[in-house]
Write a protein that holds these residues in place. Structure first.
Motif, PDB file in Angstrom:
ATOM      1  N   PRO A  82     -14.122   1.279   4.189  1.00 16.82           N
ATOM      2  CA  PRO A  82     -12.950   2.116   4.486  1.00 16.82           C
ATOM      3  C   PRO A  82     -13.129   2.987   5.726  1.00 16.82           C
ATOM      4  CG  PRO A  82     -13.395   2.131   2.138  1.00 16.82           C
ATOM      5  CD  PRO A  82     -14.539   1.417   2.783  1.00 16.82           C
ATOM      6  N   ILE A  85     -12.298   0.835   8.619  1.00 18.84           N
ATOM      7  CA  ILE A  85     -10.853   0.576   8.693  1.00 18.84           C
ATOM      8  C   ILE A  85     -10.123   1.801   9.248  1.00 18.84           C
ATOM      9  CG2 ILE A  85      -8.800   0.146   7.271  1.00 18.84           C
ATOM     10  CD1 ILE A  85     -10.876  -1.609   5.562  1.00 18.84           C
ATOM     11  N   VAL A  89      -7.818   1.935  12.642  1.00 18.83           N
ATOM     12  CA  VAL A  89      -6.448   2.470  12.655  1.00 18.83           C
ATOM     13  C   VAL A  89      -6.342   3.623  13.654  1.00 18.83           C
ATOM     14  CG1 VAL A  89      -4.683   3.607  11.260  1.00 18.83           C
ATOM     15  CG2 VAL A  89      -6.008   1.738  10.291  1.00 18.83           C
ATOM     16  N   TYR A 104     -12.775  -8.221   2.612  1.00 16.43           N
ATOM     17  CA  TYR A 104     -11.946  -7.486   3.572  1.00 16.43           C
ATOM     18  C   TYR A 104     -11.616  -8.339   4.800  1.00 16.43           C
ATOM     19  CZ  TYR A 104     -12.252  -2.822   1.447  1.00 16.43           C
ATOM     20  OH  TYR A 104     -12.110  -1.740   0.627  1.00 16.43           O
ATOM     21  N   ASN A 111      -4.229  -9.034   9.894  1.00 13.53           N
ATOM     22  CA  ASN A 111      -3.538  -7.921  10.543  1.00 13.53           C
ATOM     23  C   ASN A 111      -3.840  -7.828  12.026  1.00 13.53           C
ATOM     24  OD1 ASN A 111      -1.896  -6.403   8.710  1.00 13.53           O
ATOM     25  ND2 ASN A 111      -3.751  -6.094   7.528  1.00 13.53           N
ATOM     26  N   ALA A 113      -6.668  -7.235  13.404  1.00  9.60           N
ATOM     27  CA  ALA A 113      -7.601  -6.148  13.706  1.00  9.60           C
ATOM     28  C   ALA A 113      -8.923  -6.657  14.273  1.00  9.60           C
ATOM     29  CB  ALA A 113      -7.872  -5.328  12.440  1.00  9.60           C
ATOM     30  N   LEU A 402      -8.289  -8.442  -4.219  1.00 11.71           N
ATOM     31  CA  LEU A 402      -7.445  -8.460  -5.412  1.00 11.71           C
ATOM     32  C   LEU A 402      -7.754  -9.701  -6.252  1.00 11.71           C
ATOM     33  CD1 LEU A 402      -4.620  -7.191  -6.640  1.00 11.71           C
ATOM     34  CD2 LEU A 402      -3.738  -9.312  -5.713  1.00 11.71           C
ATOM     35  N   GLU A 435       1.243 -11.850  -4.352  1.00  9.81           N
ATOM     36  CA  GLU A 435       0.678 -10.994  -3.312  1.00  9.81           C
ATOM     37  C   GLU A 435       0.544 -11.756  -1.993  1.00  9.81           C
ATOM     38  OE1 GLU A 435       0.506  -7.946  -3.961  1.00  9.81           O
ATOM     39  OE2 GLU A 435      -0.518  -7.229  -2.151  1.00  9.81           O
ATOM     40  N   MET A 438       3.777 -11.818  -0.352  1.00  9.26           N
ATOM     41  CA  MET A 438       4.144 -10.576   0.333  1.00  9.26           C
ATOM     42  C   MET A 438       3.510 -10.520   1.717  1.00  9.26           C
ATOM     43  SD  MET A 438       4.181  -7.786  -2.731  1.00  9.26           S
ATOM     44  CE  MET A 438       4.878  -6.432  -1.811  1.00  9.26           C
ATOM     45  N   TRP A 439       2.283 -11.078   1.829  1.00  7.44           N
ATOM     46  CA  TRP A 439       1.625 -11.098   3.141  1.00  7.44           C
ATOM     47  C   TRP A 439       2.322 -12.067   4.086  1.00  7.44           C
ATOM     48  CZ3 TRP A 439      -2.164  -8.318   5.457  1.00  7.44           C
ATOM     49  CH2 TRP A 439      -2.826  -7.397   4.654  1.00  7.44           C
TER      50      TRP A 439
ATOM     51  N   ASP B  50       6.753  -1.150   2.791  1.00  3.28           N
ATOM     52  CA  ASP B  50       5.601  -2.015   2.605  1.00  3.28           C
ATOM     53  C   ASP B  50       4.617  -1.594   3.692  1.00  3.28           C
ATOM     54  OD1 ASP B  50       3.846  -3.990   1.972  1.00  3.28           O
ATOM     55  OD2 ASP B  50       4.889  -5.556   3.078  1.00  3.28           O
ATOM     56  N   ARG B  52       0.657  -1.432   4.843  1.00  2.00           N
ATOM     57  CA  ARG B  52      -0.688  -1.953   4.585  1.00  2.00           C
ATOM     58  C   ARG B  52      -1.727  -1.402   5.547  1.00  2.00           C
ATOM     59  NH1 ARG B  52      -0.131  -6.319   1.032  1.00  2.00           N
ATOM     60  NH2 ARG B  52       2.002  -6.215   0.298  1.00  2.00           N
ATOM     61  N   VAL B  53      -1.527  -0.206   5.987  1.00  2.00           N
ATOM     62  CA  VAL B  53      -2.470   0.577   6.783  1.00  2.00           C
ATOM     63  C   VAL B  53      -2.683   0.018   8.198  1.00  2.00           C
ATOM     64  CG1 VAL B  53      -4.759   1.631   6.868  1.00  2.00           C
ATOM     65  CG2 VAL B  53      -3.631   1.295   4.681  1.00  2.00           C
ATOM     66  N   LEU B  54      -3.074  -1.257   8.288  1.00  3.74           N
ATOM     67  CA  LEU B  54      -3.417  -1.789   9.604  1.00  3.74           C
ATOM     68  C   LEU B  54      -2.177  -2.179  10.411  1.00  3.74           C
ATOM     69  CD1 LEU B  54      -6.443  -3.884   8.452  1.00  3.74           C
ATOM     70  CD2 LEU B  54      -6.568  -2.077  10.152  1.00  3.74           C
ATOM     71  N   THR B  55      -1.055  -2.336   9.718  1.00  4.66           N
ATOM     72  CA  THR B  55       0.184  -2.680  10.429  1.00  4.66           C
ATOM     73  C   THR B  55       1.211  -1.583  10.152  1.00  4.66           C
ATOM     74  OG1 THR B  55       0.676  -4.048   8.508  1.00  4.66           O
ATOM     75  CG2 THR B  55      -0.023  -5.185  10.497  1.00  4.66           C
ATOM     76  N   ARG B  58       6.958  -1.018   6.855  1.00  2.00           N
ATOM     77  CA  ARG B  58       8.239  -1.747   6.947  1.00  2.00           C
ATOM     78  C   ARG B  58       9.110  -1.280   5.782  1.00  2.00           C
ATOM     79  NH1 ARG B  58       9.634  -6.862   4.849  1.00  2.00           N
ATOM     80  NH2 ARG B  58       7.562  -6.984   3.917  1.00  2.00           N
ATOM     81  N   PHE B 267      -6.826   1.713  -1.719  1.00  2.35           N
ATOM     82  CA  PHE B 267      -8.040   1.545  -0.915  1.00  2.35           C
ATOM     83  C   PHE B 267      -8.770   0.225  -1.153  1.00  2.35           C
ATOM     84  CE2 PHE B 267      -7.287   6.100  -1.121  1.00  2.35           C
ATOM     85  CZ  PHE B 267      -7.199   6.357   0.234  1.00  2.35           C
ATOM     86  N   ARG B 268      -8.396  -0.534  -2.179  1.00  3.60           N
ATOM     87  CA  ARG B 268      -8.974  -1.868  -2.317  1.00  3.60           C
ATOM     88  C   ARG B 268      -7.990  -2.907  -1.783  1.00  3.60           C
ATOM     89  NH1 ARG B 268      -9.119  -4.058  -7.996  1.00  3.60           N
ATOM     90  NH2 ARG B 268      -6.951  -4.361  -7.394  1.00  3.60           N
ATOM     91  N   ASP B 269      -6.727  -2.752  -2.174  1.00  4.14           N
ATOM     92  CA  ASP B 269      -5.744  -3.770  -1.807  1.00  4.14           C
ATOM     93  C   ASP B 269      -4.877  -3.368  -0.618  1.00  4.14           C
ATOM     94  OD1 ASP B 269      -6.748  -5.014  -4.026  1.00  4.14           O
ATOM     95  OD2 ASP B 269      -5.201  -4.245  -5.364  1.00  4.14           O
ATOM     96  N   PHE B 270      -5.083  -2.154  -0.100  1.00  4.66           N
ATOM     97  CA  PHE B 270      -4.295  -1.662   1.050  1.00  4.66           C
ATOM     98  C   PHE B 270      -2.799  -1.683   0.796  1.00  4.66           C
ATOM     99  CE2 PHE B 270      -8.104  -3.305   3.425  1.00  4.66           C
ATOM    100  CZ  PHE B 270      -8.616  -2.057   3.648  1.00  4.66           C
ATOM    101  N   ARG B 271      -2.379  -1.551  -0.461  1.00  3.51           N
ATOM    102  CA  ARG B 271      -0.937  -1.474  -0.723  1.00  3.51           C
ATOM    103  C   ARG B 271      -0.569   0.003  -0.732  1.00  3.51           C
ATOM    104  NH1 ARG B 271      -0.671  -5.934  -5.517  1.00  3.51           N
ATOM    105  NH2 ARG B 271      -2.242  -4.596  -6.390  1.00  3.51           N
TER     106      ARG B 271
END
Lengths: 441, 308
Positions: A82, A85, A89, A104, A111, A113, A402, A435, A438-439, B50, B52-55, B58, B267-271
Motif C-alpha cells: 500500500p 501504491i 498515486v 497486486y 491501471n 501504473a 479478491l 468483479e 466491473m474492471w 467507482d 479504484r485509487v489508481l484511476t 467514475r 485496501f485489498r481490493d481497491f474498491r
C-alpha cells in the motif's frame, strides 16, 4: 533612546514558525531521485525484504553498485505494497520496487501504473528460452511483461521420514497420487489415549495447491475469465474435504493446527513432529538445517490426482516481482538494474543467500547451489520441480487478491461442510466474474 | 464624528482580536479542514463513484449502495457479525458495574486491585490481541487448560474458540470482558459521588443491601451507565483491530466484522468507492443505534435535579 522595531504579533510569529517548519520538512525529508554532481544516477529501490533477507538483498545491491559506477541503488527495506501504491498515486514513486503480494500486479498493470518491459527485454538480448516458463508468466498481464521476479518460489511435498517409518510406511517413498496421500494421512494421524490429535498426517493447505495437484485451472488464458467452478477444481475440493475428514474433521483439525508455532524457527510444527506431511516451499531445507538438523525429511513434487496420469510432477510457483512504475524517473537506469538481476552471477548470488529458485535455467545447474551442504540436494530437487510442465501459479488478473480470498473462503466453507464444493466454487465464480466485469466495463 | 471614529477603532480592534484568535487556533483549524472535513466530504462524493485509487473516480450514482444492500455473501453477514458483538455490551456493563461495586469497598490493598483491573485498558490493542491469541489457543490456551478438567466428567471437549466458526465471536466477547477496566474506573468515580446520607436514610428506613443498590446506587450512577452504553455501542460498530490481527475475518467469515470488511474492500481490493459507501452506511447505522439509546434513556436514566 531610539524607537525599537516593533516585533510581529505573537500569532504571526507562531504561524511563521509553523510555516517555516513545514517548509524545512518539505525541503529536506522527501529525498527524491537525484543525479548527483558527479553524474551518478541514484535509484530508490523500495523492497519488501526485512531483517536477514534485507541483508541478503543489500549484498546484491552492493555487487550491482560496484559493477555499475554510473548508477547507485539505495535500498529501502520492509516496504509494504500500500505504501508503494500511495507513492504511485502521489506521483512520487520509487524508481524500482518489489510487489510483496503478486496479486497486486494485475490491478497495477490494468491501471497503467507499470512500465511494460517487453521492448527492453528484447533490446537487451534476453532470450525467453533461457528462463523457466513460470518465472516470466508470473510477470505477464494480457501477454505483456510488467514485472520480473528476482527469484522464484516453488511449492512441493515435504514429508517426515521418521514418522513414515513409525507408521509402517516406506520412508523413502512419498505418496505419488492424491489417493495415496489420503491413505497416508489417515495412517500418519496420531491420537493420544483421550482421542486428541497428537500429529496430523497432512497439514491443511491453501486450496490452490490442491487444485494444482489436480491440474485444475483458475483462469481461461484465452478469455482472461475465471474458471473457479471447473470440474477439476470441484474434484480437488471434494478430495480436500475427504482429507480433512480423514484426520478428524475441520473443527478438530483447526483446533490442533491453532496451536502451531511460527514456521521460521524451532517451533515449526513439522520440526516438532506435529505434522507428517505438508505442501511447502523450497526455503524449508535451509530452515530445517538451521532449526532442526536432526529431523529426517524428504521432498518431492506435489502428488498428482489418481484420475490424471498425464500430470507430471505438479508444483505451485510464486515469487516477488520487481516492477518499474510508469511515472517513475530514470527508467533506463532502473531497467539496467532489473536486467542485471537476471544475469547468472546475480541470480546465483541471491539464490545462495535468499534460497529462492533462480529464473535462469543455466543458473540452476551451478553446483554450489546443489552440493556442499546436507540441505542443498533437497533445494536442488525444488529447482528441478519448478520447471515441470505442470508447475502452475496463480493467474495474473486485476482481481487476483479478491480471487485468492474467495478461494480460501470457499475451502473454509467446504471443510466445515457448510457448502458443497460445487456450491462454494460456484459462489467464487459468480463473485469473481462480476468483479472482472466491473474492471472490463 | 469622533464617536464614529472610536466605534470604527473598536471594530478594528475586535477584528484584530478575532484574527489573533483564529491564528492561534489555525494549526488545529487547518488540520481539521484538510485532514478531517475534506476527507469526510470527499468520501461522501466517492461513495457514488467507482473509484479504484489508481484511476480517476467514475460517477455511478447509487450503484455502490445498491450492491451493498443486496450482498448476501459479505455485507449483510458482516453487519450481522457486528450486531452479534453488541450482545457483549450488556455483559460488559454488568461485569464492569459489578467489579466497580466490589472495588468500591475500603479494604487494605484495594488500590492495588484497582490498578490491576485497570491495567488491561492501558495496554495497546494489538498487544492484547496477540496475548489473547494464546489465551484462547485451543490446545495450550489458559482458558481451555482450565476448562478441560471441568468438562471431562461430561465427556465434553472445550471449544475451539477462534478456530471454530461457532465460538469465534464469543471468544472476542470474552476478550473484551477482560478489558472492562476503563469503564470500571468511570463507574468507581461515579459510585464515590453518591451522597452517603442517602444510604444512611435508607438504612434507617430498614433497606437492605439489594434495596440500597437497586433504589439508590443504580439511579444515581445511571447517567454513567448511559454514557458507557453509548460509548460501547459506538465502539462495537468500529470494532476492527482485534479480528484484523487475530483471525482476518475467519474461520468461515465468522469474525468478518463490518470494519474489517470495509478495510478489505478499500485496501485489498481497491474498491474505494464501495468502501466509502460502507463508511456512510456505518455512520447512519451508528447514528440510529445511538439515537435509540438516547430515546430509551428517558425511561431509565435519572438526572439529579430534574423532574421525573
Amino acid at each position: 533612546m531610539g524607537r525599537a522595531l516593533r516585533p510581529f504579533p505573537l500569532p504571526l510569529r507562531l504561524a511563521g514558525a509553523v510555516l517555516s517548519g513545514l517548509l524545512a520538512v518539505g525541503a529536506s525529508g522527501c529525498g527524491g531521485p537525484s543525479r548527483a554532481e558527479s553524474g551518478v544516477v541514484e535509484l530508490r529501490a523500495w523492497t519488501m525484504w526485512g531483517g536477514e533477507e534485507a541483508d541478503a538483498f543489500q549484498a546484491a545491491v552492493d555487487a550491482f553498485n560496484r559493477s555499475h559506477p554510473g548508477i547507485r541503488v539505495r535500498n529501502l527495506p520492509s516496504v509494504d505494497d500500500p505504501k508503494i501504491i500511495r507513492a504511485i498515486v502521489a506521483n512520487d514513486p520509487p524508481e524500482i520496487f518489489t510487489v510483496r503480494d503478486p496479486s497486486y500486479l494485475g490491478s497495477l498493470a490494468a491501471n497503467g501504473a507499470l512500465r511494460p518491459l517487453d521492448d527492453e527485454f528484447r533490446a537487451a538480448g534476453l532470450q525467453e528460452a533461457a528462463f523457466a516458463p513460470g518465472s516470466l508468466s508470473q510477470g505477464r498481464y494480457r501477454s505483456r511483461l510488467y514485472g520480473l521476479l528476482y527469484l522464484m518460489d516453488c511449492i512441493g511435498l515435504i514429508w517426515n521420514r521418521d514418522l513414515f517409518a513409525k507408521a509402517g510406511l516406506d520412508p523413502d517413498r512419498p505418496p505419488a497420487t492424491t489417493g495415496e496421500l489420503l491413505e497416508y494421512a489417515r495412517r500418519l494421524t496420531v491420537r493420544d489415549a483421550n482421542g486428541r490429535i497428537q500429529c496430523l498426517g497432512m497439514r491443511p493447505c491453501e486450496p490452490q495447491l490442491v487444485i494444482a495437484a489436480f491440474g485444475g485451472r483458475l483462469m481461461d488464458e484465452r478469455t482472461g475469465l475465471p474458471t473457479a467452478d471447473s470440474p477439476r477444481n470441484i474434484e480437488a475440493l471434494i478430495w480436500y474435504r475427504e482429507l480433512i475428514d480423514a484426520q478428524g474433521g475441520s473443527t478438530e483439525v483447526n483446533a490442533f493446527a491453532g496451536g502451531f508455532g511460527q514456521d521460521q524457527g524451532i517451533n515449526n510444527p513439522f520440526l516438532q513432529g506435529k505434522v507428517a506431511m505438508m505442501f511447502n516451499g523450497q526455503w524449508n531445507p535451509y530452515w530445517f538445517q538451521h532449526y532442526g538438523p536432526k529431523v529426517r525429511y524428504g521432498a518431492a513434487s506435489l502428488p498428482r490426482a489418481d484420475r490424471y496420469p498425464e500430470l507430471q510432477r505438479p508444483a505451485f510457483l510464486g515469487g516477488n516481482l520487481f516492477c518499474i512504475p510508469a511515472n517513475g524517473k530514470h527508467q533506463p537506469e532502473a531497467w539496467e538494474f532489473l536486467r542485471w538481476t537476471q544475469t547468472e552471477p546475480a541470480q546465483v548470488l541471491f539464490a545462495s543467500t535468499m534460497h529462492g529458485v533462480p529464473n535462469l535455467l543455466s543458473a540452476r545447474k551451478v553446483r554450489s547451489l546443489r552440493e556442499g551442504e546436507p540441505w542443498k540436494p533437497y533445494f536442488g530437487l525444488f529447482m528441478d520441480v519448478a520447471t515441470s510442465k505442470d508447475a502452475q501459479h496463480f493467474p495474473v488478473t486485476p482481481v487476483s487478491g479478491l480471487y485468492q480470498y474467495e478461494l480460501n473462503n470457499a475451502a473454509d466453507f467446504v471443510r466445515f461442510g457448510t457448502k458443497t464444493p460445487e456450491q462454494a466454487l460456484r459462489d467464487v465464480q459468480r463473485r469473481v466474474l462480476r468483479e472482472v466485469g466491473m474492471w472490463q466495463g | 464624528m469622533v464617536e464614529r471614529q472610536s466605534g470604527g477603532g473598536e471594530r478594528a480592534r475586535e477584528w484584530r482580536r478575532n484574527l489573533q484568535g483564529l491564528l492561534f487556533v489555525s494549526p488545529w483549524l487547518v488540520g481539521f479542514l484538510l485532514f478531517a472535513l475534506y476527507p469526510i466530504l470527499a468520501s461522501f462524493a466517492y461513495s457514488f463513484c467507482d473509484y479504484r485509487v489508481l484511476t480517476p473516480p467514475r460517477w455511478i450514482g447509487l450503484a455502490n449502495y445498491q450492491a451493498l444492500l443486496t450482498d448476501r455473501d459479505y455485507f449483510l453477514p458482516a453487519l450481522g457479525n457486528t450486531l452479534f458483538m453488541l450482545l457483549g455490551l450488556p455483559a460488559a456493563l454488568v461485569v464492569g458495574f459489578g467489579m466497580a461495586l466490589l472495588l468500591n469497598h475500603r479494604l487494605p490493598g484495594i488500590g492495588l486491585f484497582r490498578t490491576l483491573y485497570y491495567v488491561p485498558s492501558v495496554m495497546p490493542t494489538v498487544a492484547i490481541a496477540v496475548l489473547w491469541m494464546w489465551v484462547l489457543n485451543p490446545q495450550y490456551g489458559i482458558v481451555n487448560v482450565a476448562l478441560t478438567p471441568l468438562l471431562a466428567p461430561f465427556h465434553l471437549q472445550p471449544p475451539g474458540w477462534l478456530t471454530d466458526p461457532a465460538w469465534a465471536k464469543p471468544g472476542f466477547i470474552l476478550m473484551e470482558l477482560w478489558g472492562v477496566g476503563g469503564t470500571v474506573v468511570v463507574y468507581l468515580a461515579s459510585l464515590q459521588g453518591v451522597p452517603a446520607h442517602l444510604y444512611e436514610v435508607a438504612e434507617l428506613d430498614g433497606a437492605g443491601a439489594w434495596d440500597r443498590t437497586r433504589h439508590i446506587t443504580l439511579p444515581m450512577v445511571s447517567p454513567v451507565i448511559f454514557y458507557n452504553l453509548v460509548i460501547g455501542v459506538i465502539g462495537v460498530f468500529q470494532y476492527f483491530t482485534q479480528p484484523f490481527v487475530m483471525t482476518q475475518g475467519g474461520p468461515q467469515n465468522a469474525t468478518l466484522v463490518y470494519g474489517l470488511h470495509l478495510y478489505l474492500n478499500a485496501f485489498r481490493d481497491f474498491r474505494m468507492g464501495l468502501a466509502c459507501a460502507m463508511a456512510w452506511i456505518l455512520f447512519l447505522v451508528t447514528l440510529a443505534a445511538t439515537a435509540l439509546v438516547f430515546r430509551s434513556s428517558a425511561r431509565w436514566v435519572y438526572y439529579e435535579g430534574e423532574k421525573g
